[in-house]
Design a protein around this motif. Sequence first.
Motif, PDB file in Angstrom:
ATOM      1  N   GLY A 182       1.023  -1.282  -0.217  1.00  0.00           N
ATOM      2  CA  GLY A 182       0.466  -0.168  -0.108  1.00  0.00           C
ATOM      3  C   GLY A 182       0.670   1.493   0.056  1.00  0.00           C
ATOM      4  O   GLY A 182       0.501   1.801  -0.679  1.00  0.00           O
ATOM      5  N   SER A 183       2.199   1.457   1.202  1.00  0.00           N
ATOM      6  CA  SER A 183       2.181   2.334   0.957  1.00  0.00           C
ATOM      7  C   SER A 183       3.597   2.597  -0.378  1.00  0.00           C
ATOM      8  O   SER A 183       3.530   3.394  -0.423  1.00  0.00           O
ATOM      9  CB  SER A 183       3.403   2.302   1.856  1.00  0.00           C
ATOM     10  OG  SER A 183       5.205   3.297   1.876  1.00  0.00           O
ATOM     11  N   ILE A 184       4.005   1.660  -0.492  1.00  0.00           N
ATOM     12  CA  ILE A 184       4.548   1.630  -2.313  1.00  0.00           C
ATOM     13  C   ILE A 184       3.745   2.868  -4.021  1.00  0.00           C
ATOM     14  O   ILE A 184       4.012   2.828  -4.340  1.00  0.00           O
ATOM     15  CB  ILE A 184       5.051   0.368  -2.897  1.00  0.00           C
ATOM     16  CG1 ILE A 184       6.246   0.116  -1.545  1.00  0.00           C
ATOM     17  CG2 ILE A 184       5.603   0.357  -4.287  1.00  0.00           C
ATOM     18  CD1 ILE A 184       6.506  -1.647  -2.319  1.00  0.00           C
ATOM     19  N   VAL A 185       2.720   1.581  -3.681  1.00  0.00           N
ATOM     20  CA  VAL A 185       1.192   2.044  -4.540  1.00  0.00           C
ATOM     21  C   VAL A 185       1.259   3.462  -3.778  1.00  0.00           C
ATOM     22  O   VAL A 185       1.090   4.637  -5.203  1.00  0.00           O
ATOM     23  CB  VAL A 185      -0.013   1.562  -4.317  1.00  0.00           C
ATOM     24  CG1 VAL A 185      -0.722   2.064  -5.298  1.00  0.00           C
ATOM     25  CG2 VAL A 185       0.260   0.605  -5.277  1.00  0.00           C
ATOM     26  N   GLU A 186       1.067   4.076  -2.985  1.00  0.00           N
ATOM     27  CA  GLU A 186       1.289   5.561  -2.602  1.00  0.00           C
ATOM     28  C   GLU A 186       2.197   5.938  -2.946  1.00  0.00           C
ATOM     29  O   GLU A 186       2.446   7.769  -3.720  1.00  0.00           O
ATOM     30  CB  GLU A 186       1.002   5.689  -1.188  1.00  0.00           C
ATOM     31  CG  GLU A 186       0.548   7.171  -0.673  1.00  0.00           C
ATOM     32  CD  GLU A 186      -0.751   7.587  -1.179  1.00  0.00           C
ATOM     33  OE1 GLU A 186      -1.604   8.704  -1.959  1.00  0.00           O
ATOM     34  OE2 GLU A 186      -1.398   6.907  -1.178  1.00  0.00           O
ATOM     35  N   SER A 187       2.892   5.564  -2.683  1.00  0.00           N
ATOM     36  CA  SER A 187       4.467   6.650  -3.194  1.00  0.00           C
ATOM     37  C   SER A 187       4.982   6.663  -4.937  1.00  0.00           C
ATOM     38  O   SER A 187       5.229   7.553  -4.952  1.00  0.00           O
ATOM     39  CB  SER A 187       6.115   6.013  -2.998  1.00  0.00           C
ATOM     40  OG  SER A 187       5.611   6.450  -1.450  1.00  0.00           O
ATOM     41  N   VAL A 188       4.711   5.445  -5.417  1.00  0.00           N
ATOM     42  CA  VAL A 188       4.436   5.476  -6.928  1.00  0.00           C
ATOM     43  C   VAL A 188       3.591   6.940  -8.045  1.00  0.00           C
ATOM     44  O   VAL A 188       3.681   7.355  -8.581  1.00  0.00           O
ATOM     45  CB  VAL A 188       3.992   4.311  -7.701  1.00  0.00           C
ATOM     46  CG1 VAL A 188       3.937   3.943  -8.762  1.00  0.00           C
ATOM     47  CG2 VAL A 188       5.160   3.250  -6.934  1.00  0.00           C
ATOM     48  N   ILE A 230       4.450  -5.941 -12.928  1.00  0.00           N
ATOM     49  CA  ILE A 230       2.578  -6.117 -12.873  1.00  0.00           C
ATOM     50  C   ILE A 230       1.224  -6.689 -11.928  1.00  0.00           C
ATOM     51  O   ILE A 230       0.402  -5.354 -11.624  1.00  0.00           O
ATOM     52  CB  ILE A 230       2.101  -7.502 -13.578  1.00  0.00           C
ATOM     53  CG1 ILE A 230       2.697  -7.454 -14.924  1.00  0.00           C
ATOM     54  CG2 ILE A 230       1.070  -7.874 -13.267  1.00  0.00           C
ATOM     55  CD1 ILE A 230       2.543  -9.031 -15.457  1.00  0.00           C
ATOM     56  N   GLU A 231       2.292  -6.102 -10.520  1.00  0.00           N
ATOM     57  CA  GLU A 231       1.575  -5.899  -9.263  1.00  0.00           C
ATOM     58  C   GLU A 231       1.770  -4.579  -9.504  1.00  0.00           C
ATOM     59  O   GLU A 231       0.522  -4.313  -8.466  1.00  0.00           O
ATOM     60  CB  GLU A 231       2.673  -6.872  -8.381  1.00  0.00           C
ATOM     61  CG  GLU A 231       1.802  -6.906  -7.094  1.00  0.00           C
ATOM     62  CD  GLU A 231       1.684  -8.318  -6.867  1.00  0.00           C
ATOM     63  OE1 GLU A 231       0.213  -8.320  -6.328  1.00  0.00           O
ATOM     64  OE2 GLU A 231       2.319  -9.108  -6.879  1.00  0.00           O
ATOM     65  N   LEU A 232       2.368  -3.983  -9.987  1.00  0.00           N
ATOM     66  CA  LEU A 232       2.729  -2.517  -9.658  1.00  0.00           C
ATOM     67  C   LEU A 232       1.446  -2.014 -10.499  1.00  0.00           C
ATOM     68  O   LEU A 232       0.471  -1.435  -9.843  1.00  0.00           O
ATOM     69  CB  LEU A 232       3.622  -1.608  -8.893  1.00  0.00           C
ATOM     70  CG  LEU A 232       3.941  -0.363  -9.456  1.00  0.00           C
ATOM     71  CD1 LEU A 232       3.459  -0.741  -7.709  1.00  0.00           C
ATOM     72  CD2 LEU A 232       4.879  -0.076  -9.543  1.00  0.00           C
ATOM     73  N   ILE A 233       1.221  -2.317 -11.352  1.00  0.00           N
ATOM     74  CA  ILE A 233       0.599  -1.752 -12.385  1.00  0.00           C
ATOM     75  C   ILE A 233      -1.390  -1.950 -11.572  1.00  0.00           C
ATOM     76  O   ILE A 233      -2.358  -1.502 -11.901  1.00  0.00           O
ATOM     77  CB  ILE A 233       0.212  -2.273 -14.031  1.00  0.00           C
ATOM     78  CG1 ILE A 233       1.453  -1.687 -14.476  1.00  0.00           C
ATOM     79  CG2 ILE A 233      -1.282  -2.251 -15.071  1.00  0.00           C
ATOM     80  CD1 ILE A 233       1.740  -2.448 -15.937  1.00  0.00           C
ATOM     81  N   ASP A 234      -1.112  -3.747 -10.988  1.00  0.00           N
ATOM     82  CA  ASP A 234      -3.017  -3.443 -10.599  1.00  0.00           C
ATOM     83  C   ASP A 234      -2.590  -2.762  -9.313  1.00  0.00           C
ATOM     84  O   ASP A 234      -4.047  -2.418  -9.408  1.00  0.00           O
ATOM     85  CB  ASP A 234      -2.844  -5.172  -9.901  1.00  0.00           C
ATOM     86  CG  ASP A 234      -2.565  -6.183 -11.393  1.00  0.00           C
ATOM     87  OD1 ASP A 234      -3.023  -5.811 -12.480  1.00  0.00           O
ATOM     88  OD2 ASP A 234      -2.099  -7.108 -11.529  1.00  0.00           O
ATOM     89  N   LEU A 236      -2.706   0.485  -8.815  1.00  0.00           N
ATOM     90  CA  LEU A 236      -2.229   1.539  -9.535  1.00  0.00           C
ATOM     91  C   LEU A 236      -3.488   1.529  -9.951  1.00  0.00           C
ATOM     92  O   LEU A 236      -4.287   2.792 -10.254  1.00  0.00           O
ATOM     93  CB  LEU A 236      -0.899   2.016 -10.423  1.00  0.00           C
ATOM     94  CG  LEU A 236       0.097   2.728  -9.547  1.00  0.00           C
ATOM     95  CD1 LEU A 236       1.168   2.469 -10.711  1.00  0.00           C
ATOM     96  CD2 LEU A 236       0.263   3.583  -8.577  1.00  0.00           C
ATOM     97  N   THR A 237      -3.766   0.526 -10.720  1.00  0.00           N
ATOM     98  CA  THR A 237      -5.269   0.255 -11.698  1.00  0.00           C
ATOM     99  C   THR A 237      -6.407   0.548 -10.219  1.00  0.00           C
ATOM    100  O   THR A 237      -7.460   1.354 -10.970  1.00  0.00           O
ATOM    101  CB  THR A 237      -5.250  -0.634 -12.277  1.00  0.00           C
ATOM    102  OG1 THR A 237      -4.544  -0.854 -13.061  1.00  0.00           O
ATOM    103  CG2 THR A 237      -6.617  -0.101 -12.834  1.00  0.00           C
ATOM    104  N   GLU A 238      -5.995  -0.365  -9.685  1.00  0.00           N
ATOM    105  CA  GLU A 238      -7.289  -0.202  -8.341  1.00  0.00           C
ATOM    106  C   GLU A 238      -6.893   1.820  -8.091  1.00  0.00           C
ATOM    107  O   GLU A 238      -8.211   1.928  -7.105  1.00  0.00           O
ATOM    108  CB  GLU A 238      -6.802  -0.683  -6.981  1.00  0.00           C
ATOM    109  CG  GLU A 238      -6.714  -2.282  -7.572  1.00  0.00           C
ATOM    110  CD  GLU A 238      -6.743  -2.970  -6.622  1.00  0.00           C
ATOM    111  OE1 GLU A 238      -6.512  -2.518  -5.436  1.00  0.00           O
ATOM    112  OE2 GLU A 238      -6.409  -4.851  -7.127  1.00  0.00           O
ATOM    113  N   LYS A 239      -6.292   2.672  -7.853  1.00  0.00           N
ATOM    114  CA  LYS A 239      -6.293   3.467  -7.439  1.00  0.00           C
ATOM    115  C   LYS A 239      -6.712   4.542  -8.142  1.00  0.00           C
ATOM    116  O   LYS A 239      -6.811   5.986  -7.765  1.00  0.00           O
ATOM    117  CB  LYS A 239      -4.862   4.155  -6.839  1.00  0.00           C
ATOM    118  CG  LYS A 239      -4.448   3.764  -5.589  1.00  0.00           C
ATOM    119  CD  LYS A 239      -2.876   4.426  -5.456  1.00  0.00           C
ATOM    120  CE  LYS A 239      -3.253   5.636  -4.751  1.00  0.00           C
ATOM    121  NZ  LYS A 239      -4.078   5.375  -3.809  1.00  0.00           N
TER     122      LYS A 239
END
Length: 472
Positions: A182-188, A230-234, A236-239
């Motif tokens: 969650g923290s990674i997705v937020e930072s990206v 791919i994990e990161l794309i998924d 970020l897509t949710e955001k």
Amino acid sequence: MKQNLFTDFQKVTKEEWINQATKDIKGKDFQKTLVTNGFDGIDLFPFYTEEDLKETQWLQQYHNRLNKPSDIPGMSPRYWSNIFAININQEATDNKRILQALMTGADALLLSVKEGVNFDVLLENVDLEYIELYLKIEKAQVSVLGSFLNWYHTLGKSHESLRGGLLWDPITSCLAEKNSLGSIVESVSKALSISEDYPFFKTLCIDSAYYHNSGASLVQQLFLPLGGYIELIDGLTEKGIEPEQMLSNTLLHAASGSDYFLEISKLRAFKILFHQLADLYQVEVKTEDVKLVVSTSFWTKSKSDVHTNMLRNTTEAMSAVLGSCDALWVRVHDEVKGEINTFSERMARNISSILKEESYLDKIMDPVAGSYFIECVTAQVIAKVKFELEILESKEGWWSTYESHQLQDLVKAARYAKMEDLTTVRKTKVGVNKYQMSEKLPVDNLMWEEENWQLLPLRESFLIEYPNLAKQ
């Protein structure tokens, strides 16, 4: 030549070649005797023929399209940047080193920076419009990236003139330092937002080099970072962030090892796989626009014969160029001893310059296009990576295998298999297990620890150079 001499020679089929080879080895099994079985299940034949290209014709669409031709009049068609890498400690002193490097062959910078760096001092008299700039940020990546872009904005230059990117793979970085998804997705998400006005400065990186330098096998070096991406794309897509925004802001980072032809195939496969991944997300990305930064290997370097590392750097750099790199980072040959100096830095820059000015590798756009060997191995690597990605997805993805340590254990098994090949002399490494220096190096009982959840960079010759590690 008016007369075609090739008409005097009958066309020989692959089956006939195999029959002749079997006869030469006195009836032994051709497959067991002459075919090399790679670690990843990739078979390497002693020869390839035109017949082998029947199943790889789809690769022709990538011929001469893996790199963007130089748009500067009078320049050779093939261009790659020559990177000077530096860890920033004292801005004023490091500025002098940077200017010296730019005047002696470098045309790109890789700066390892921390919070609080003074870019005014560090990059004084450096005209960023004419070079590429890459940043490696140890911590607080979003904060430092924001500070840098704000500083660049104050220069009053066009945002489109800033070229390069951030060598930051937020998923892969979890193998060294724990973080939450969650923290990674937020930072990206924040990083993509603050850099959206800089179209040619890439915010994200798929870091295959980290896995290479941790001892991963060739296929692992590709499917694991792609699986993390791919994990990161998924996430970020949710955001609500579209895949296009992420894919267009991503560059590739790989390391080139000592298996010359295999490394060429690996690097070409990396670009093609990224292009095909974009297609799956229905995002149009031209292969020639995919930015590939290639560094020579840390894994292959040895401490017991540092000067031989220069030879390793040279062949690895050749693999990088033929493998379609857009920027080349030749690591200094004596970094393993912590003795980096102006001589070793200059030697590293010279390797890239010599490949251009004396070897003429920049005169032809794609010299290995259509090679029977390269094409076949590239196709095998791509097929194997896709197969492994399907298995990874069946295990609920990169993050799930990371948390259960399956991912780390997989790479560690490949790592120690390679190390064992050296210690048992199944593989020869000059200066390490063969043709060793008569003068013994002083014993240095290095203390090195790696947690179960970690995967840290190592070198292939560690167990020989540090016998105490072999006992752990």
